[in-house]
Design a protein around this motif. Structure first.
Motif, PDB file in Angstrom:
ATOM      1  N   UNK B 206     -20.042  33.271 -25.604  1.00  0.00           N
ATOM      2  CA  UNK B 206     -20.705  32.000 -25.873  1.00  0.00           C
ATOM      3  C   UNK B 206     -22.030  32.029 -25.136  1.00  0.00           C
ATOM      4  N   UNK B 207     -23.099  31.720 -25.855  1.00  0.00           N
ATOM      5  CA  UNK B 207     -24.404  31.683 -25.200  1.00  0.00           C
ATOM      6  C   UNK B 207     -25.220  30.534 -25.767  1.00  0.00           C
ATOM      7  N   UNK B 208     -26.328  30.206 -25.089  1.00  0.00           N
ATOM      8  CA  UNK B 208     -27.220  29.139 -25.556  1.00  0.00           C
ATOM      9  C   UNK B 208     -27.741  29.505 -26.941  1.00  0.00           C
ATOM     10  N   UNK B 290     -15.081  24.495 -23.744  1.00  0.00           N
ATOM     11  CA  UNK B 290     -15.075  24.877 -22.328  1.00  0.00           C
ATOM     12  C   UNK B 290     -16.486  24.994 -21.775  1.00  0.00           C
ATOM     13  N   UNK B 291     -17.384  25.562 -22.588  1.00  0.00           N
ATOM     14  CA  UNK B 291     -18.783  25.706 -22.167  1.00  0.00           C
ATOM     15  C   UNK B 291     -19.419  24.328 -21.957  1.00  0.00           C
ATOM     16  N   UNK B 292     -19.104  23.409 -22.863  1.00  0.00           N
ATOM     17  CA  UNK B 292     -19.655  22.054 -22.747  1.00  0.00           C
ATOM     18  C   UNK B 292     -19.162  21.413 -21.445  1.00  0.00           C
ATOM     19  N   UNK B 293     -17.877  21.567 -21.147  1.00  0.00           N
ATOM     20  CA  UNK B 293     -17.315  20.952 -19.936  1.00  0.00           C
ATOM     21  C   UNK B 293     -17.974  21.557 -18.694  1.00  0.00           C
ATOM     22  N   UNK B 294     -18.203  22.880 -18.748  1.00  0.00           N
ATOM     23  CA  UNK B 294     -18.886  23.554 -17.641  1.00  0.00           C
ATOM     24  C   UNK B 294     -20.274  22.948 -17.422  1.00  0.00           C
ATOM     25  N   UNK B 295     -20.993  22.727 -18.535  1.00  0.00           N
ATOM     26  CA  UNK B 295     -22.326  22.123 -18.441  1.00  0.00           C
ATOM     27  C   UNK B 295     -22.254  20.738 -17.813  1.00  0.00           C
ATOM     28  N   UNK B 296     -21.264  19.964 -18.263  1.00  0.00           N
ATOM     29  CA  UNK B 296     -21.107  18.600 -17.746  1.00  0.00           C
ATOM     30  C   UNK B 296     -20.867  18.633 -16.233  1.00  0.00           C
ATOM     31  N   UNK B 297     -20.021  19.577 -15.817  1.00  0.00           N
ATOM     32  CA  UNK B 297     -19.652  19.638 -14.402  1.00  0.00           C
ATOM     33  C   UNK B 297     -20.781  20.129 -13.516  1.00  0.00           C
ATOM     34  N   UNK B 298     -21.775  20.800 -14.134  1.00  0.00           N
ATOM     35  CA  UNK B 298     -22.859  21.323 -13.317  1.00  0.00           C
ATOM     36  C   UNK B 298     -24.017  20.325 -13.162  1.00  0.00           C
ATOM     37  N   UNK B 343     -12.129   8.037 -36.052  1.00  0.00           N
ATOM     38  CA  UNK B 343     -11.347   7.766 -34.850  1.00  0.00           C
ATOM     39  C   UNK B 343     -12.259   8.063 -33.671  1.00  0.00           C
ATOM     40  N   UNK B 344     -12.319   7.117 -32.722  1.00  0.00           N
ATOM     41  CA  UNK B 344     -13.134   7.298 -31.533  1.00  0.00           C
ATOM     42  C   UNK B 344     -12.215   7.846 -30.447  1.00  0.00           C
ATOM     43  N   UNK B 345     -12.542   9.017 -29.929  1.00  0.00           N
ATOM     44  CA  UNK B 345     -11.667   9.661 -28.944  1.00  0.00           C
ATOM     45  C   UNK B 345     -12.433   9.895 -27.645  1.00  0.00           C
ATOM     46  N   UNK B 346     -11.717   9.786 -26.537  1.00  0.00           N
ATOM     47  CA  UNK B 346     -12.360   9.917 -25.226  1.00  0.00           C
ATOM     48  C   UNK B 346     -11.458  10.735 -24.296  1.00  0.00           C
ATOM     49  N   UNK B 347     -12.074  11.547 -23.453  1.00  0.00           N
ATOM     50  CA  UNK B 347     -11.305  12.130 -22.342  1.00  0.00           C
ATOM     51  C   UNK B 347     -12.141  12.044 -21.075  1.00  0.00           C
ATOM     52  N   UNK B 348     -11.471  11.933 -19.939  1.00  0.00           N
ATOM     53  CA  UNK B 348     -12.230  11.884 -18.691  1.00  0.00           C
ATOM     54  C   UNK B 348     -12.313  13.297 -18.128  1.00  0.00           C
ATOM     55  N   UNK B 349     -13.276  13.473 -17.232  1.00  0.00           N
ATOM     56  CA  UNK B 349     -13.467  14.812 -16.673  1.00  0.00           C
ATOM     57  C   UNK B 349     -12.939  14.866 -15.241  1.00  0.00           C
TER      58      UNK B 349
END
Lengths: 337, 349
Positions: B206-208, B290-298, B343-349
């Protein structure tokens, strides 16, 4: 005339044929369909690998069947394009190598010219002629005023008709390749689903099939959303009527405009029973004659490549050993290589 | 009689002729992506120059890979055709053995396999002491450190190292021995080492997303969505939208999936995620998410949750999101232009 060995490897069939003065001595095709079936389409890298594995096996079989030796061959012909680049490379190397070893001419052949000339196995050409070239990679109307004189008067601006069949088949849960399964299902169905005939994007004989594909996908999804079941046979029939209907309608117009004496069908989709039926009906009782290729000629093979190569041999159209492939070769540029 | 020696498994084009176990003439030059045109021509030139014909060829030897897929296929197709036509022995030799100097010293033959990996083979006196394999560059560097006495061979500029100069023709000749003769030349095939599609193994990275990926992404977009973005819209997301993040999943240089998301303050939204049909259910969606979550966490500002809208009819996607801990929050009526609900879906980090 001469003995010609022709090689075809532009997509998912590895094929070798040998002709002698126009007579077909052998015609070997190793198909990869069962391999690509599980991916729902041709995977170029896998196809190239299989060509590399199969090429000499096919050569041997073709020579054995024809009972000729390589020393007896007068020229080696090969599909130079259009097609999948990695696949084209394999056939090209084999043909060039043979031309080098036996110091015989190398003849570069256009794949679609091959599909058109496949019809010479069943009839003689009468000009002006309209070739309806319909396959998984192409949808075009080619006007011929003489042998090897190709003018593209219309073509698809996006998906080819065969590609559209494959994608619609996938949406309907039918197997790959989609042509035959849709054709069979359509025979049982009624054209009850409303599908709009696609427009001609540019010229009057141009095609666009991506919109039709999207229409089917949207319609199927809307029906499923309503909790209803899609009648696959009826959807196949509705789709086929429009997909083939638009070809027949534009063919009619082109035949009138260009005063065409003969129409020939070429390419994989020319195996479609509805297209054959509709074109036969259109030209019944008219002065314009119709040639329909035998079914073995509608899939890729090297016999059709040999047919064109015979003409090129007589014309002295030979390539140097530095010949490369051209995945996007246009038929009206068959002399440019 | 002569031995014909061929290799085009990496960037070079090598054709040589050997007589009585000595190379009598050869060409060897960089011909990246031109091997298809020139290889047969060079064989012809070399034979003619030395007044040789097909009848003089006693065997043909070829580098069988690993290396450039197209490159190995070109010389393999030629070599197979010659061996078949003349009914002579075909020697197929590891391309990594060919770049080694293993008759001088134990050698590590190394070739760039791209995507931060290398093809590696270790040879001594022409025999493999480690089977040809594919290693992450970090693993390779560690291996090199552990074996300081081994000779490094190949063009190693991509690793910041210097390797011994190759002499492919010489090694082809030296390795044209019984052990490397093909028993069934008709069925000979190259060695690719990388992904064996048959077994469903895919090395995915996975890359930009880059502007050069636009066409590939657009075709996945068209195959996936009811109202696909136009190429211009995708380009705007990529180049102009300051809060968007776009990544692609790549298998063998082919873009097979992408994700487009936005991070705004404490929340993040999945705009689009799609994977090519034939690559679905192979974990590629997980990697993109997973890449998106990594970006969010950084991010410096804490991103607390991820939101998305999905068509009510899209059961596979809903199942995918539930697996990734998204919960259904509400239904957005007539959300899509064709009237379908989301459907509107949400998850917390």
């Amino acid at each position: 005339m001469a003995k010609i060995l022709a090689i075809e490897s532009s997509c998912d069939e590895t094929a070798v044929a040998i002709t002698d003065n126009g007579k077909l001595l052998s015609n070997v095709v190793a198909t990869q369909i069962s391999v690509h079936e599980k991916f729902g389409g041709v995977m170029p890298e896998i196809a190239s690998r299989l060509h590399t594995e199969n090429i000499t096996v096919c050569l041997k079989e073709a020579l054995d069947k024809a009972k000729v030796n390589l020393e007896d061959i007068d020229a080696f012909a090969v599909t130079r394009g259009p097609g999948l680049i990695g696949c084209l490379h394999v056939g090209l190397q084999a043909a060039k190598t043979l031309a080098l070893l036996y110091k015989k001419p190398l003849i570069p052949v256009h794949h679609l010219a091959g599909h058109i000339y496949a019809n010479e196995y069943v009839g003689e050409f009468v000009f002006p002629l309209l070739a309806i070239v319909v396959s998984g990679g192409n949808t075009e109307f080619v006007l011929m005023k003489d042998h090897m004189d190709f003018e593209i008067i219309g073509e698809t601006k996006d998906d080819a008709v065969g590609e559209c069949y494959d994608k619609v088949a996938r949406v309907l849960g039918l197997p790959y390749p989609g042509g035959l399964p849709i054709d069979l299902a359509a025979k049982r169905g009624k054209p009850v689903y409303p599908l709009k005939e696609p427009d001609s994007p540019d010229g009057p004989y141009d095609f666009s099939y991506s919109g039709l594909k999207t229409q089917v996908i949207n319609l199927v999804n809307t029906i499923k959303q309503r909790g209803e079941k899609v009648n696959v046979d009826d959807m196949a029939k509705s789709f086929q009527d429009v997909a083939i209907g638009v070809i027949v309608k534009r063919a009619k117009k082109a035949i009138e405009q260009y005063g065409v004496s003969q129409v020939i069908l070429a390419g994989g989709v020319s195996a479609n029973s509805y297209l054959r039926e509709q074109m036969t009906a259109l030209l019944a009782g008219s002065k314009t004659k119709l040639i329909i290729p035998p079914l073995w000629c509608t899939t890729d093979n090297a016999a059709m490549i040999a047919k064109v190569a015979e003409r090129l041999y007589d014309l002295g159209v030979f390539a140097p050993l530095s010949l490369g492939v051209d995945p996007n070769w246009k038929i009206d540029h068959w002399k440019d290589f | 009689m002569i031995k014909l020696l061929l290799d085009s498994s990496d960037k070079r084009l090598v054709v040589a002729i050997a007589q009585r176990d000595k190379i009598i003439d050869s060409v060897d030059y960089e011909a990246w992506q031109k091997q298809s045109e020139f290889m047969v021509l060079e064989i012809d030139n070399l034979l003619n120059k030395n007044n040789l014909t097909r009848k003089d060829i006693e065997s043909v030897s070829v580098g069988k890979g690993p290396g450039s897929y197209t490159g190995v296929r070109i010389s393999m197709s030629i070599a197979k055709t010659i061996a078949f036509a003349l009914n002579i022995p075909l020697y197929t030799i590891s391309s990594l053995a060919l770049i080694c100097h293993s008759f001088e010293k134990p050698s590590i033959g190394i070739m760039n396999a791209r995507s931060k990996r290398s093809y590696v083979g270790v040879y001594d006196k022409g025999k493999a002491i480690m089977e040809d394999c594919i290693l992450e560059n970090s693993e390779l560097l560690a291996y090199i450190d552990e074996h300081p006495d081994y000779l490094l061979c190949g063009d190693l500029a991509y690793l910041g190292l210097k390797g011994e100069e190759e002499n492919i023709a010489e090694e082809l000749l030296r390795l044209s021995v019984k052990e490397n003769e093909e028993e069934n030349p008709l069925g000979a095939r190259p060695v690719y080492l990388k992904d064996s599609y048959d077994q469903g193994h895919f090395k995915t990275i996975v890359r930009k997303m880059l502007p050069s990926d636009l066409d590939a992404v657009k075709s996945i977009e068209d195959a996936t969505f009811h109202n696909p973005y136009t190429k211009e819209q995708l380009a705007a997301e990529l180049n102009e939208n300051p809060v968007s993040g776009m990544y692609v999943a790549v298998v063998d240089h082919e873009v097979v999936g992408f994700i487009d998301f936005m991070i705004t303050f404490n929340s993040s939204t999945i705009v689009q995620i799609a994977v090519k049909e034939e690559f679905k259910r192979k974990g590629i969606g997980n990697m993109l998410l997973g890449q998106m979550i990594k970006d969010c966490e950084s991010k410096e500002d804490v991103v607390e949750f991820i939101t998305l809208e999905v068509r009510v009819s899209n059961a596979p996607a809903i199942a995918f999101y539930k697996k990734h801990k998204f919960s259904e929050i509400t239904i957005k009526k007539n959300y899509y232009s064709d009237g379908e609900d989301a459907i509107y879906m949400v998850r917390s980090l």
